[in-house]
Design a protein around this motif. Structure first.
Motif: not given
Length: 233
Positions: A93-96, A188-201
């Motif tokens: 497993p990898v963590y950011n 995310n649980e793995n430390g990654l920043i997630v970006n979303r807009n009105q259409y999704g990720i």
């Protein structure tokens, strides 16, 4: 019991009840992602406040991981490299552990913290920016030495977080954004920043994060940054 005594008892009871209410709400909504409260879709599933409090969030989140590989660096690592990338499959497993604007000193201290909390850690992928080597600051706002000396949320952090008006405001905002499904940035649980807009990720190409922040004419290596870089082994 006279009127003044009854009023004092009533006032103490009201203050205690409000304090417990604030504590309970902040613990449950958990806007900074640092308590073990249950996550409920549409209520507190996403933690948007973690993106502005990464140093706090990842200090706690890291103790809950069992990582063999750590991605270490500043915002380009945090937002640009997904731990679930297929090229890292054999290193899971990898963590950011990327931290926005992190100095070399901060990265070294978080790496030491990771080593002390991740017994199965085998590899660290380090991202180095030119501006980091020129950074003269030792730490940035949000960094805490005391936090990195504990394997759990320390008492000072616990009090400051759960009995804070700022946290209550963040809890309110998180509740509204989750309810309306309008959380546009979170970890995310793995430390990654997630970006979303009105259409999704949506995901940006890693090359979009490579634009420099260095003034070539005035560029000068910081001895402090260089000394701490040498200590990352």
């Amino acid at each position: 019991m006279n009127t003044y005594q009854r009023f004092n008892y009533w006032l103490v009871g009201l203050a205690s009840s409000l304090s417990l209410l604030v504590l309970g709400l902040n613990w449950f909504i958990n806007p900074y992602g640092v308590t073990n409260s249950p996550k409920v879709k549409g209520v507190n599933w996403y933690k948007p406040a973690t993106s502005d409090n990464t140093r706090l969030y990842k200090a706690v989140a890291l103790t809950r991981q069992n990582a063999k590989t750590i991605l270490l660096g500043a915002s380009r690592i945090e937002t640009g490299i997904n731990p679930d990338y297929s090229g890292l499959k054999q290193y899971q497993p990898v963590y950011n552990l990327g931290l926005a604007g992190a100095t070399i000193y901060e990265q070294r201290r978080y790496l030491e913290y990771a080593i002390s909390n991740q017994p199965n850690l085998e590899m660290v992928i380090l991202g180095i920016d030119f501006w980091l080597i020129a950074e003269s600051q030792k730490t940035k706002p949000g960094f805490s030495e005391a936090r990195l000396e504990n394997q759990r949320l320390n008492f000072i952090d616990f009090v400051q977080i759960n009995y804070s008006l700022n946290t209550l405001i963040e809890s309110k905002d998180a509740l509204i954004e989750n309810f309306n499904d309008k959380v546009y940035q979170y970890h995310n649980e793995n430390g990654l920043i997630v970006n979303r807009n009105q259409y999704g990720i949506y995901a940006k190409s890693f090359t979009e994060f490579l634009a420099g922040q260095v003034n070539k004419e005035n560029y000068q290596i910081s001895q402090l940054a260089l000394d701490n870089l040498r200590l990352i082994k």
